[in-house]
Design a protein around this motif. Structure first.
Motif, PDB file in Angstrom:
ATOM      1  N   GLY A  52      -6.064  33.219 -18.434  1.00  0.00           N
ATOM      2  CA  GLY A  52      -6.112  35.294 -19.443  1.00  0.00           C
ATOM      3  C   GLY A  52      -5.552  36.086 -18.813  1.00  0.00           C
ATOM      4  N   ASP A  53      -4.749  35.844 -18.194  1.00  0.00           N
ATOM      5  CA  ASP A  53      -3.791  37.131 -17.492  1.00  0.00           C
ATOM      6  C   ASP A  53      -2.337  36.741 -18.058  1.00  0.00           C
ATOM      7  N   LEU A  54      -2.264  35.423 -18.229  1.00  0.00           N
ATOM      8  CA  LEU A  54      -0.847  35.519 -18.938  1.00  0.00           C
ATOM      9  C   LEU A  54      -0.706  35.280 -20.257  1.00  0.00           C
ATOM     10  N   VAL A  55      -2.193  35.118 -20.854  1.00  0.00           N
ATOM     11  CA  VAL A  55      -2.373  35.409 -22.813  1.00  0.00           C
ATOM     12  C   VAL A  55      -1.959  36.607 -22.574  1.00  0.00           C
ATOM     13  N   ALA A  56      -2.962  37.840 -21.718  1.00  0.00           N
ATOM     14  CA  ALA A  56      -2.641  39.637 -22.398  1.00  0.00           C
ATOM     15  C   ALA A  56      -1.534  39.488 -21.856  1.00  0.00           C
ATOM     16  N   ILE A  57      -0.517  38.991 -21.021  1.00  0.00           N
ATOM     17  CA  ILE A  57       0.983  39.661 -20.572  1.00  0.00           C
ATOM     18  C   ILE A  57       1.498  38.977 -21.975  1.00  0.00           C
ATOM     19  N   GLY A  58       1.067  38.237 -22.349  1.00  0.00           N
ATOM     20  CA  GLY A  58       2.355  37.633 -23.339  1.00  0.00           C
ATOM     21  C   GLY A  58       2.083  38.107 -25.497  1.00  0.00           C
ATOM     22  N   THR A  59       0.528  39.148 -24.859  1.00  0.00           N
ATOM     23  CA  THR A  59       0.082  40.009 -25.819  1.00  0.00           C
ATOM     24  C   THR A  59       0.890  40.845 -26.122  1.00  0.00           C
ATOM     25  N   VAL A  60       1.472  41.640 -25.270  1.00  0.00           N
ATOM     26  CA  VAL A  60       1.640  42.465 -24.910  1.00  0.00           C
ATOM     27  C   VAL A  60       3.628  43.004 -25.319  1.00  0.00           C
ATOM     28  N   ILE A  61       4.016  41.574 -24.994  1.00  0.00           N
ATOM     29  CA  ILE A  61       4.953  40.740 -24.793  1.00  0.00           C
ATOM     30  C   ILE A  61       5.460  41.382 -26.597  1.00  0.00           C
ATOM     31  N   ALA A  62       4.431  40.281 -27.166  1.00  0.00           N
ATOM     32  CA  ALA A  62       4.540  40.002 -28.876  1.00  0.00           C
ATOM     33  C   ALA A  62       4.327  41.407 -29.103  1.00  0.00           C
ATOM     34  N   ALA A  63       3.968  41.743 -28.799  1.00  0.00           N
ATOM     35  CA  ALA A  63       3.460  43.150 -29.560  1.00  0.00           C
ATOM     36  C   ALA A  63       4.530  44.410 -29.407  1.00  0.00           C
TER      37      ALA A  63
END
Length: 204
Positions: free
Chosen positions: A17-28
């Motif tokens: 979940g932490d990796l997905v959250a970080i990836g979501t912010v970077i992608a955004a």
């Protein structure tokens, strides 16, 4: 502060979940930059209009000034050119306004594209993770003393599913009333597992 559960399965999901959250912010952030740049490029049309208006205004104004030098009829002939130069100046202003509007739109859209996902990540993931870390840290601290273990046992009775409580201790109320150390420790362990904390070596 304990960021990850002591239970391997839960810890893996937390890390994912932490990796997905970080990836979501970077992608955004990346997407916001791309979209903002694409919208801002449309402002080139406004710049072209402004440049054309400026050029027309200068050319017509110069022509009007030159015609004004013609004896007798100069002023009458020059006036239409001066009027046209004024219209060209308005065209330049319209082009500049269009460029400014496009730049503002690009900035607003780009900001929304990274800010909204960030707020979503904070509300859906970061806040629950902080709550977990706070609860885990507090539970670990309580488990270091007999009084803390008793409090954990009371929390288990109140907050844990009754079926799990009864499996751990058949009569939890009696255990509290009599101060049954083994039963209270079992209840405290149940609360610790729920908080994602490994039962420490407890002091007597």
């Amino acid at each position: 502060m304990q960021l990850y559960s002591s239970r391997p399965g839960q810890a893996v999901w937390q890390a994912v979940g932490d990796l997905v959250a970080i990836g979501t912010v970077i992608a955004a952030v990346w997407l916001s930059q791309q979209v903002g740049a694409a919208i801002a490029s449309l402002g080139g049309f406004g710049q072209q209009v402004a440049a054309a208006g400026s050029g027309f205004s200068t050319t017509l104004a110069d022509a009007g000034e030159a015609l004004a030098q013609v004896p007798l009829v100069g002023e009458g002939v020059a006036q239409p050119f001066r009027d046209a130069a004024g219209s060209a100046t308005e065209l330049e202003a319209a082009g500049s306004a269009l460029t400014d509007a496009v730049d503002m739109l690009a900035g607003a859209v780009a900001t929304a594209l990274w800010l909204l996902p960030l707020l979503l990540v904070v509300l859906v993931w970061i806040v629950p993770r902080l709550r977990f870390a706070t609860r885990a840290g507090a539970s670990r601290a309580l488990a270091q003393s007999r009084e803390g273990r008793d409090l954990l046992a009371m929390r288990a009775i109140v907050g844990q599913p009754m079926a799990a409580v009864l499996r751990a201790v058949p009569d939890p109320v009696a255990a509290l009333r009599t101060g049954d150390a083994d039963a209270l420790r079992a209840l405290a362990a149940l609360e610790l597992r729920s908080a994602g904390v490994r039962e420490p070596s407890l002091r007597p």
